[in-house]
Design a protein around this motif. Structure first.
Motif, PDB file in Angstrom:
ATOM      1  N   VAL A 409      29.341  20.947  74.934  1.00 53.37           N
ATOM      2  CA  VAL A 409      30.684  21.299  74.831  1.00 53.37           C
ATOM      3  C   VAL A 409      31.060  22.699  74.412  1.00 53.37           C
ATOM      4  O   VAL A 409      31.026  23.047  73.198  1.00 53.37           O
ATOM      5  N   GLY A 410      31.429  23.664  75.490  1.00 53.29           N
ATOM      6  CA  GLY A 410      31.805  24.806  75.008  1.00 53.29           C
ATOM      7  C   GLY A 410      31.376  25.934  75.935  1.00 53.29           C
ATOM      8  O   GLY A 410      30.636  25.465  76.783  1.00 53.29           O
ATOM      9  N   PRO A 411      31.350  27.176  75.590  1.00 52.13           N
ATOM     10  CA  PRO A 411      30.697  28.109  76.262  1.00 52.13           C
ATOM     11  C   PRO A 411      29.106  28.361  75.824  1.00 52.13           C
ATOM     12  O   PRO A 411      28.785  27.704  74.756  1.00 52.13           O
ATOM     13  N   MET A 412      28.405  28.857  76.641  1.00 50.76           N
ATOM     14  CA  MET A 412      26.963  29.032  76.451  1.00 50.76           C
ATOM     15  C   MET A 412      26.712  30.528  76.623  1.00 50.76           C
ATOM     16  O   MET A 412      27.352  31.079  77.460  1.00 50.76           O
ATOM     17  N   LYS A 413      25.559  30.839  76.298  1.00 50.47           N
ATOM     18  CA  LYS A 413      24.937  32.191  76.471  1.00 50.47           C
ATOM     19  C   LYS A 413      23.450  32.052  77.144  1.00 50.47           C
ATOM     20  O   LYS A 413      22.770  31.353  76.469  1.00 50.47           O
ATOM     21  N   LEU A 414      23.163  32.717  78.096  1.00 50.70           N
ATOM     22  CA  LEU A 414      21.847  32.918  78.495  1.00 50.70           C
ATOM     23  C   LEU A 414      21.109  34.333  78.405  1.00 50.70           C
ATOM     24  O   LEU A 414      21.709  35.211  78.954  1.00 50.70           O
ATOM     25  N   ARG A 415      20.075  34.535  77.568  1.00 54.12           N
ATOM     26  CA  ARG A 415      19.529  35.722  77.357  1.00 54.12           C
ATOM     27  C   ARG A 415      18.116  35.864  78.202  1.00 54.12           C
ATOM     28  O   ARG A 415      17.672  34.887  77.868  1.00 54.12           O
ATOM     29  N   VAL A 498      27.648  32.147  80.179  1.00 55.39           N
ATOM     30  CA  VAL A 498      27.800  30.953  81.011  1.00 55.39           C
ATOM     31  C   VAL A 498      29.027  30.389  80.586  1.00 55.39           C
ATOM     32  O   VAL A 498      29.394  29.888  79.573  1.00 55.39           O
ATOM     33  N   TRP A 499      30.102  30.232  81.623  1.00 57.26           N
ATOM     34  CA  TRP A 499      31.142  29.655  81.275  1.00 57.26           C
ATOM     35  C   TRP A 499      31.412  28.279  80.701  1.00 57.26           C
ATOM     36  O   TRP A 499      30.363  27.519  80.830  1.00 57.26           O
ATOM     37  N   PRO A 500      32.352  28.034  79.906  1.00 59.31           N
ATOM     38  CA  PRO A 500      32.459  26.700  79.303  1.00 59.31           C
ATOM     39  C   PRO A 500      32.409  25.440  80.137  1.00 59.31           C
ATOM     40  O   PRO A 500      32.813  25.252  81.112  1.00 59.31           O
ATOM     41  N   HIS A 501      31.752  24.621  79.481  1.00 60.15           N
ATOM     42  CA  HIS A 501      31.490  23.175  80.204  1.00 60.15           C
ATOM     43  C   HIS A 501      31.433  21.937  79.086  1.00 60.15           C
ATOM     44  O   HIS A 501      31.229  22.390  78.011  1.00 60.15           O
ATOM     45  N   GLY A 502      31.698  20.999  79.716  1.00 60.19           N
ATOM     46  CA  GLY A 502      31.694  19.633  79.003  1.00 60.19           C
ATOM     47  C   GLY A 502      30.880  18.626  79.690  1.00 60.19           C
ATOM     48  O   GLY A 502      31.187  18.207  80.454  1.00 60.19           O
ATOM     49  N   MET A 503      29.583  18.357  79.054  1.00 61.12           N
ATOM     50  CA  MET A 503      28.756  17.445  79.974  1.00 61.12           C
ATOM     51  C   MET A 503      27.898  16.463  78.811  1.00 61.12           C
ATOM     52  O   MET A 503      27.455  17.066  78.011  1.00 61.12           O
ATOM     53  N   ALA A 504      27.824  15.278  79.294  1.00 57.63           N
ATOM     54  CA  ALA A 504      27.064  14.450  78.597  1.00 57.63           C
ATOM     55  C   ALA A 504      25.586  14.347  79.258  1.00 57.63           C
ATOM     56  O   ALA A 504      25.577  14.209  80.547  1.00 57.63           O
ATOM     57  N   LEU A 505      24.383  14.265  78.559  1.00 60.16           N
ATOM     58  CA  LEU A 505      23.223  14.207  78.970  1.00 60.16           C
ATOM     59  C   LEU A 505      22.607  12.883  78.105  1.00 60.16           C
ATOM     60  O   LEU A 505      22.992  12.605  76.737  1.00 60.16           O
ATOM     61  N   HIS A 550      16.173  32.854  76.102  1.00 59.46           N
ATOM     62  CA  HIS A 550      16.867  31.734  75.660  1.00 59.46           C
ATOM     63  C   HIS A 550      18.259  31.329  76.202  1.00 59.46           C
ATOM     64  O   HIS A 550      18.944  32.152  76.558  1.00 59.46           O
ATOM     65  N   LEU A 551      18.415  30.127  76.155  1.00 63.48           N
ATOM     66  CA  LEU A 551      19.817  29.245  76.338  1.00 63.48           C
ATOM     67  C   LEU A 551      20.413  29.050  75.143  1.00 63.48           C
ATOM     68  O   LEU A 551      19.978  28.290  74.506  1.00 63.48           O
ATOM     69  N   LEU A 552      21.330  29.714  74.723  1.00 63.08           N
ATOM     70  CA  LEU A 552      22.283  29.119  73.515  1.00 63.08           C
ATOM     71  C   LEU A 552      23.408  28.199  73.679  1.00 63.08           C
ATOM     72  O   LEU A 552      24.197  28.487  74.601  1.00 63.08           O
ATOM     73  N   VAL A 553      23.323  26.907  73.372  1.00 59.58           N
ATOM     74  CA  VAL A 553      24.234  25.998  73.641  1.00 59.58           C
ATOM     75  C   VAL A 553      25.122  25.213  72.618  1.00 59.58           C
ATOM     76  O   VAL A 553      24.258  25.094  71.416  1.00 59.58           O
ATOM     77  N   PRO A 554      26.267  24.802  72.685  1.00 60.33           N
ATOM     78  CA  PRO A 554      26.913  24.141  71.552  1.00 60.33           C
ATOM     79  C   PRO A 554      26.609  22.426  71.802  1.00 60.33           C
ATOM     80  O   PRO A 554      27.183  21.960  72.678  1.00 60.33           O
ATOM     81  N   ILE A 555      25.708  22.005  70.840  1.00 54.62           N
ATOM     82  CA  ILE A 555      25.481  20.564  71.101  1.00 54.62           C
ATOM     83  C   ILE A 555      26.304  19.780  70.089  1.00 54.62           C
ATOM     84  O   ILE A 555      26.363  19.980  68.913  1.00 54.62           O
ATOM     85  N   VAL A 556      26.472  18.470  70.710  1.00 53.61           N
ATOM     86  CA  VAL A 556      27.346  17.680  69.721  1.00 53.61           C
ATOM     87  C   VAL A 556      26.222  16.407  70.273  1.00 53.61           C
ATOM     88  O   VAL A 556      26.070  15.964  71.029  1.00 53.61           O
ATOM     89  N   THR A 557      25.999  15.732  68.876  1.00 57.35           N
ATOM     90  CA  THR A 557      25.303  14.658  68.965  1.00 57.35           C
ATOM     91  C   THR A 557      25.811  13.431  68.058  1.00 57.35           C
ATOM     92  O   THR A 557      27.044  13.454  67.577  1.00 57.35           O
TER      93      THR A 557
END
Length: 566
Positions: A409-415, A498-505, A550-557
């Motif tokens: 949930v939120g913005p991401m960065k791909l380096r 990478v524009w913000p997203h909200g996604m469940a996996l 790397h991909l930097l992502v905001p993770i919620v668990t």
């Protein structure tokens, strides 16, 4: 002019062109009877509505423009809801019917009196508001040249707000509402602080024309701007935004004049966004984070902005009734943030209450690209490896199997570390999506026939220099003030927003990163693309060792106290 930068214009189409669907210049008053309908299968009017057509007003420089005013048939002064765009106040060159399935808007959801992407007078008049439709400067019969998200357009909007508030039928209060262009201009006009602007409700818009609209990541993206420029109707000219984007590829004072000072917005705001609109998502959510938290509310929905506006009319009414009319109706207990979380292949969460956005409990987590196995890993690969793809047509996919339920949930960065074998530049298009256990993509559908490929980012390599004042760890922002050419055989670091997203996996599903040299988006995004990405030869992505791709992502668990396992 902007610091001696000549602004280009094009001639507008004549309003009489049949494709424009203009109803002509007909000043006067009409009473629309309760129970009448004004579009095929449209909803009937719930009350008599007084329509004053082609009402003249003069802007501060003397330019005459024309408005339509819809009011319930009462002598009681009413607050007004203002809808601002050049699309036509009485029907016009763009409407829902031109889109497959009306873009998700059922015929019965509107009356036919609405401006495209705007509030429906049938609803608002029945609930004690006037609705004002404007043909801005240069539109249809209004004098002058059409402005496109310029300071002059914001100034004109300021003047109209104050003119409306001064009318005998108005209760000295004006609110604004609407999607897209109608949302962009709300931000701009509110930033000029008209004294009688009481509230705004920007439903998916942007606040930076260069970064969000015409040169996302430095890559030309002119399909929509070109379409709206060509379709425009009026007696004069329209600002040639596509021409300016081609002539001035770098940030300058012209483009800076089209960045809204969101911090100047002081009125209450009901902000609406979605995760699936790559034209509006970043700008809308970024703007919300810069508003006064005591006077702003956010809702992120899971559908598409057009049907959502009409599905949530009652919600917006409660907001306006509270902040404009002062009603004690319980709005103050509305959660400041309500999020959707997309779950393609499962069931989306909708209107989940949150304390704020971005989520304080989300933890920045790096997933490292491993080109040797086309995988994402929680630890950086020790060995340097690389993977190649054909620049014009190829793609690379990296994936990771999720071992327990998580949300991003939120913005991401791909380096990524990129090397080219020919030329001095390259364009990268990236997508972050989820797939099933077998690696087959699981996609959300914006509306019928229009899938969303997930979170999207793009960057022209020569524009990779970051603005350190605007960038954060998860949201890199490029300066776009100079070009940095590539040299064949040399790897360079690119930080791609990478524009913000909200996604469940869910456990067993895969998180995928797709890297391509061309835009993969279908549907409406084909409208906003601009042809070839000017790529050639082979792109090589370096990973591992000294290359910290790397991909930097905001993770919620669910186990928020623990470090997230992936």
């Amino acid at each position: 002019m902007a610091d001696n930068i000549e602004v280009l214009y094009r001639d507008s189409r004549a309003p009489e062109d049949p494709e424009v669907k203009w109803r002509g210049f007909q000043p006067g008053r009409t009473v629309l009877a309760a129970g009448s309908t004004h579009s095929p299968e449209g909803r009937p009017l719930a009350c008599d509505i007084v329509l004053d057509r082609d009402v003249e007003m003069r802007l501060r420089d003397g330019t005459r423009i024309f408005l339509d005013v819809y009011r319930p048939d009462t002598d009681e002064p009413l607050p007004a809801v203002l809808a601002w765009s050049p699309y036509g106040k009485q029907g016009g060159f763009v409407e829902y019917d031109v889109f497959p399935g009306r873009g998700g808007v059922a015929p019965s959801a509107t009356s036919g009196l609405e401006k495209f992407e705007g509030p429906d007078p049938a609803f608002w008049c029945a609930h004690g508001y006037a609705v004002v439709h404007v043909d801005p400067r240069g539109s249809f019969a209004s004098e002058g040249d059409v402005q496109v998200f310029s300071p002059l357009e914001a100034q004109d909007g300021h003047d109209v707000v104050e003119w409306v508030a001064a009318q005998d039928w108005c209760a000295d209060a004006v609110a604004m509402a609407g999607n897209s262009w109608l949302a962009v201009t709300q931000w701009m006009i509110a930033a000029t602080r008209p004294p009688h602007l009481a509230a705004i409700a920007p439903w998916e818009g942007f606040t930076d024309v260069y970064r969000d609209y015409v040169r996302w990541g430095g890559i030309l993206r002119l399909g929509l701007a070109e379409t709206l420029t060509v379709m425009n109707a009026g007696r004069g000219r329209i600002e040639d935004l596509p021409g300016m984007a081609r002539k001035y590829p770098l940030m300058n004072d012209y483009w800076r004049s089209k960045i809204t000072d969101v911090e100047a917005v002081a009125v209450p705001a009901y902000v609406v966004a979605s995760w699936t609109n790559s034209l509006h998502t970043r700008g809308t959510l970024d703007a919300f984070t810069r508003l006064d938290p005591s006077r702003s509310w956010l809702r992120v929905h899971n559908t598409m902005e057009w049907p959502d506006q009409y599905a949530y009319e009652g919600d917006l009414l409660a907001f306006f009734d509270h902040v404009v009319k002062g009603k004690d109706n319980g709005w103050q207990r509305t959660p400041r943030v309500r999020l959707s979380v997309l779950d393609p292949g499962g069931t989306d969460q909708v209107d989940r209450p949150e304390d704020g956005y971005p989520l304080a409990r989300a933890r920045e987590t790096a997933l490292h690209l491993d080109a040797g196995r086309n995988r994402l890993s929680t630890s950086p690969p020790a060995e340097e490896t690389h993977a190649d793809y054909q620049a014009e047509t190829g793609t690379l996919t990296f994936d990771h199997v999720i071992d327990r339920d998580i949300e991003i949930v939120g913005p991401m960065k791909l380096r990524v570390w990129l090397e080219v074998d020919t030329g001095t530049d390259a364009s990268l298009f990236v997508y972050v999506r989820k797939a099933d256990a077998d690696g087959q993509p699981l996609l959300s559908e914006v509306f019928e026939g229009m899938p969303c490929l997930g979170a999207h980012g793009r960057l022209r390599a020569s524009h990779r220099e970051l603005d350190p004042d605007l960038s954060t760890a998860l949201s890199p922002v490029c300066a776009h003030e100079r070009e940095q050419p590539l040299r064949p055989g040399e790897a360079v670091q690119m930080d791609i927003a990478v524009w913000p997203h909200g996604m469940a996996l869910h456990a067993g599903e895969r998180l995928q990163v797709v890297i391509s040299g061309h835009d993969l988006e279908p549907g409406l995004d084909a409208l906003v693309a601009d042809g070839p990405a000017q790529n050639s030869g082979t792109h090589r992505i370096h990973t591992g060792g000294a290359f910290d791709s790397h991909l930097l992502v905001p993770i919620v668990t669910a186990e928020e106290a623990e470090a997230p396992a992936l």
